[in-house]
Write a protein that holds these residues in place. Structure first.
Motif, PDB file in Angstrom:
ATOM      1  N   ALA A 245       0.828  -1.205   0.000  1.00  0.00           N
ATOM      2  CA  ALA A 245       0.000   0.000   0.000  1.00  0.00           C
ATOM      3  C   ALA A 245       0.859   1.250   0.000  1.00  0.00           C
ATOM      4  O   ALA A 245       0.438   2.300  -0.504  1.00  0.00           O
ATOM      5  CB  ALA A 245      -0.918  -0.007   1.221  1.00  0.00           C
ATOM      6  N   GLU A 248       1.937   1.345  -4.084  1.00  0.00           N
ATOM      7  CA  GLU A 248       0.993   1.123  -5.185  1.00  0.00           C
ATOM      8  C   GLU A 248       0.124   2.356  -5.447  1.00  0.00           C
ATOM      9  O   GLU A 248      -0.015   2.805  -6.583  1.00  0.00           O
ATOM     10  CB  GLU A 248       0.099  -0.080  -4.882  1.00  0.00           C
ATOM     11  CG  GLU A 248       0.686  -1.418  -5.308  1.00  0.00           C
ATOM     12  CD  GLU A 248       0.484  -1.697  -6.790  1.00  0.00           C
ATOM     13  OE1 GLU A 248      -0.176  -0.905  -7.479  1.00  0.00           O
ATOM     14  OE2 GLU A 248       0.985  -2.735  -7.258  1.00  0.00           O
ATOM     15  N   THR A 249      -0.483   2.904  -4.405  1.00  0.00           N
ATOM     16  CA  THR A 249      -1.368   4.047  -4.580  1.00  0.00           C
ATOM     17  C   THR A 249      -0.603   5.269  -5.084  1.00  0.00           C
ATOM     18  O   THR A 249      -1.052   5.960  -6.003  1.00  0.00           O
ATOM     19  CB  THR A 249      -2.076   4.388  -3.252  1.00  0.00           C
ATOM     20  OG1 THR A 249      -2.821   3.249  -2.824  1.00  0.00           O
ATOM     21  CG2 THR A 249      -3.016   5.556  -3.425  1.00  0.00           C
ATOM     22  N   ASN A 252       0.422   5.018  -8.752  1.00  0.00           N
ATOM     23  CA  ASN A 252      -0.705   5.319  -9.639  1.00  0.00           C
ATOM     24  C   ASN A 252      -1.046   6.801  -9.636  1.00  0.00           C
ATOM     25  O   ASN A 252      -1.387   7.370 -10.679  1.00  0.00           O
ATOM     26  CB  ASN A 252      -1.924   4.499  -9.223  1.00  0.00           C
ATOM     27  CG  ASN A 252      -1.742   3.014  -9.482  1.00  0.00           C
ATOM     28  OD1 ASN A 252      -0.881   2.610 -10.244  1.00  0.00           O
ATOM     29  ND2 ASN A 252      -2.535   2.196  -8.820  1.00  0.00           N
ATOM     30  N   SER A 290      -8.878   8.983  -9.593  1.00  0.00           N
ATOM     31  CA  SER A 290      -8.441   8.401  -8.332  1.00  0.00           C
ATOM     32  C   SER A 290      -7.600   7.142  -8.538  1.00  0.00           C
ATOM     33  O   SER A 290      -7.972   6.259  -9.316  1.00  0.00           O
ATOM     34  CB  SER A 290      -9.658   8.052  -7.473  1.00  0.00           C
ATOM     35  OG  SER A 290      -9.253   7.433  -6.276  1.00  0.00           O
ATOM     36  N   PRO A 291      -6.471   7.027  -7.826  1.00  0.00           N
ATOM     37  CA  PRO A 291      -5.669   5.801  -7.917  1.00  0.00           C
ATOM     38  C   PRO A 291      -6.345   4.610  -7.261  1.00  0.00           C
ATOM     39  O   PRO A 291      -5.984   3.468  -7.539  1.00  0.00           O
ATOM     40  CB  PRO A 291      -4.376   6.164  -7.195  1.00  0.00           C
ATOM     41  CG  PRO A 291      -4.744   7.290  -6.287  1.00  0.00           C
ATOM     42  CD  PRO A 291      -5.833   8.050  -6.982  1.00  0.00           C
ATOM     43  N   VAL A 292      -7.303   4.838  -6.384  1.00  0.00           N
ATOM     44  CA  VAL A 292      -8.124   3.774  -5.798  1.00  0.00           C
ATOM     45  C   VAL A 292      -9.570   4.078  -6.160  1.00  0.00           C
ATOM     46  O   VAL A 292     -10.088   5.132  -5.818  1.00  0.00           O
ATOM     47  CB  VAL A 292      -7.966   3.692  -4.265  1.00  0.00           C
ATOM     48  CG1 VAL A 292      -8.829   2.557  -3.705  1.00  0.00           C
ATOM     49  CG2 VAL A 292      -6.505   3.490  -3.881  1.00  0.00           C
ATOM     50  N   SER A 347     -10.554   9.487  -2.244  1.00  0.00           N
ATOM     51  CA  SER A 347      -9.586   8.552  -2.822  1.00  0.00           C
ATOM     52  C   SER A 347      -8.839   7.742  -1.774  1.00  0.00           C
ATOM     53  O   SER A 347      -8.440   6.601  -2.029  1.00  0.00           O
ATOM     54  CB  SER A 347      -8.583   9.318  -3.688  1.00  0.00           C
ATOM     55  OG  SER A 347      -9.257  10.134  -4.621  1.00  0.00           O
ATOM     56  N   PHE A 348      -8.621   8.308  -0.596  1.00  0.00           N
ATOM     57  CA  PHE A 348      -7.958   7.591   0.493  1.00  0.00           C
ATOM     58  C   PHE A 348      -8.965   7.056   1.508  1.00  0.00           C
ATOM     59  O   PHE A 348      -8.584   6.637   2.609  1.00  0.00           O
ATOM     60  CB  PHE A 348      -6.954   8.501   1.198  1.00  0.00           C
ATOM     61  CG  PHE A 348      -5.760   8.861   0.353  1.00  0.00           C
ATOM     62  CD1 PHE A 348      -4.897   7.882  -0.105  1.00  0.00           C
ATOM     63  CD2 PHE A 348      -5.508  10.179   0.011  1.00  0.00           C
ATOM     64  CE1 PHE A 348      -3.796   8.206  -0.882  1.00  0.00           C
ATOM     65  CE2 PHE A 348      -4.406  10.512  -0.765  1.00  0.00           C
ATOM     66  CZ  PHE A 348      -3.548   9.527  -1.215  1.00  0.00           C
ATOM     67  N   CYS A 355      -6.759   5.949   4.821  1.00  0.00           N
ATOM     68  CA  CYS A 355      -5.419   5.456   4.511  1.00  0.00           C
ATOM     69  C   CYS A 355      -4.370   6.024   5.459  1.00  0.00           C
ATOM     70  O   CYS A 355      -4.216   7.250   5.569  1.00  0.00           O
ATOM     71  CB  CYS A 355      -5.070   5.803   3.068  1.00  0.00           C
ATOM     72  SG  CYS A 355      -3.402   5.325   2.587  1.00  0.00           S
ATOM     73  N   LEU A 393      -7.343  -0.644  -8.252  1.00  0.00           N
ATOM     74  CA  LEU A 393      -6.145   0.183  -8.287  1.00  0.00           C
ATOM     75  C   LEU A 393      -5.927   0.642  -9.722  1.00  0.00           C
ATOM     76  O   LEU A 393      -5.473  -0.131 -10.572  1.00  0.00           O
ATOM     77  CB  LEU A 393      -4.934  -0.591  -7.776  1.00  0.00           C
ATOM     78  CG  LEU A 393      -5.000  -1.031  -6.304  1.00  0.00           C
ATOM     79  CD1 LEU A 393      -3.774  -1.839  -5.932  1.00  0.00           C
ATOM     80  CD2 LEU A 393      -5.138   0.164  -5.384  1.00  0.00           C
TER      81      LEU A 393
END
Length: 421
Positions: A245, A248-249, A252, A290-292, A347-348, A355, A393
């Motif tokens: 985590a 990865e986020t 992106n 958003s990356p997530v 996004s988090f 997050c 993701l």
């Protein structure tokens, strides 16, 4: 298109590559809608925010997991996610999160600005060398991956020589987070989890023999002092998830954000000239792409929510990417507008599972984008970027660029104080 048809499109390969048109199809059915199979889909910002904060909506815990995945403990990938703070509810979640939170306080994150800036400058130097005479370089390989992985590895105490090993393992493991996964993808996720677990098993033993000033040592000592505070399986699972985590986020975010900026030259020029605009830019990049893109919750007890009755045990698919483009919250949501007031994208996440590394991810992006635009004023896309076929993701597999003419100056750009969080 009804809700079930829209969900089928969303999880298809083409839907994963560009989910935003499907989000609007789903939004037409209201902020909370229901498929024929009984899955509830949340697209509204206010509704998603409430689900993430309300204790009646929980992540999948062991009792529910046993019903859904009877043999889940046979999967190293599922077990790693299940035993981490990502998939535990209070009080276990609170207990585990508290042990790791000290590494991510606002003060500690702010203190890392100079380190992040130095790392970013070194990576830009490498891109300049590789991109001489107009040669194309891959931004994902040369910047978007190595910057956040270097930062999280430094926090965890992972030796620099081992950083390059994690990208494939993490990419395989995170397939487990997708709404649907094939047996082949699950096998790949399990293989990635095995490699990561083996690596951290070795690192744990090293830190027992030679403690260091890092998060791995802190978690090992918490486990060894009192196994009730952190079990052996929780120790291993959370080290795996913190590493994955942790980059990865952000990887992106850096890739998605660069494409947005390079396809909007006026916005890029404004940020280059006024780097103190970076916090607003980063929040808008998080909102815009958003990356997530999603998370899930289950209903602990029957509840009336947004005009819909949700029975106990119901599943909710919370589409963060759709919530971030809810026109009730964000006027003209399909427009990139870094001047939006109080963007606060989801996004988090929000609530107890917000997050843990959100502040660190924001810092890395706030440093990276102005630095890239200042040192590489002719930075440009050099071909069509390749998206990963992932929905949860969202990011790029490859992102070819040319660096063009460069500037020689390095360090903190004008207008950004070294201690600014």
């Amino acid at each position: 298109m009804d809700v079930s048809e829209a969900i089928a499109v969303l999880i298809s390969p083409s839907g994963r590559l560009d989910p935003y048109p499907t989000y609007e199809q789903l939004r037409a059915h209201g902020p909370v809608s229901r498929t024929t199979a009984g899955l509830f889909v949340v697209t509204g910002y206010a509704e998603a925010d409430m689900v993430l904060r309300d204790p009646r909506f929980v992540v999948l815990d062991d009792d529910l997991r046993d019903d859904v995945f009877p043999h889940w403990q046979d999967s190293p990938a599922i077990k790693s996610i299940a035993r981490s703070m990502l998939r535990t509810n209070p009080p276990d979640h609170s207990r585990i999160r508290r042990l790791a939170a000290g590494a991510f306080t606002p003060r500690r994150v702010a203190a890392m600005r100079e380190v992040v800036t130095a790392q970013a400058d070194e990576l830009v130097d490498e891109m300049i060398r590789a991109g001489r005479d107009g040669a194309r370089v891959d931004f994902m390989d040369m910047f978007a991956y190595p910057l956040p992985v270097a930062v999280i590895c430094a926090l965890l105490g992972v030796p620099a020589a081992d950083r390059s090993r994690f990208r494939r393992w993490a990419g395989d493991l995170t397939g487990i987070l997708e709404p649907e996964i094939t047996p082949e993808e699950l096998a790949g996720a399990d293989a990635g989890a095995d490699e990561l677990r083996d690596y951290f098993t070795g690192l744990i033993e090293q830190r027992r023999r030679a403690p260091a000033d890092d998060l791995t040592t802190a978690l090992v000592q918490a486990h060894d002092a009192d196994g009730d505070r952190l079990s052996g399986e929780e120790l291993l699972a959370n080290l795996v998830v913190l590493l994955v985590a942790g980059f990865e986020t952000t990887t992106n975010l850096l890739g998605n954000g660069l494409v947005v900026l390079l396809t909007r030259p006026e916005a890029a020029a404004a940020l280059r000239d006024e780097p103190d605009l970076a916090p607003g830019y980063v929040d808008e990049l998080l909102r815009y792409d958003s990356p997530v893109q999603l998370t899930t919750r289950t209903v602990r007890e029957s509840v009336s929510f947004a005009g819909t009755e949700l029975p106990t045990g119901s599943w909710l698919l919370v589409l963060l990417g759709a919530a971030n483009r809810d026109p009730r919250r964000f006027p003209d949501p399909a427009r990139f507008d870094p001047g939006r007031a109080q963007s606060q994208p989801l996004s988090f996440g929000a609530g107890p599972h917000y997050c843990l590394g959100a502040g660190l991810a924001r810092l890395e992006a706030q440093v990276a984008f102005p630095l890239l635009l200042r040192r590489l004023p002719e930075l440009a896309l050099a071909g069509r970027p390749s998206r990963r076929t992932r929905l949860t993701l969202r990011g790029y597999e490859t992102l070819p660029i040319t660096v063009g003419a460069v500037t020689a100056d390095r360090g903190t750009p004008a207008g950004v104080a070294p201690g600014t969080p």
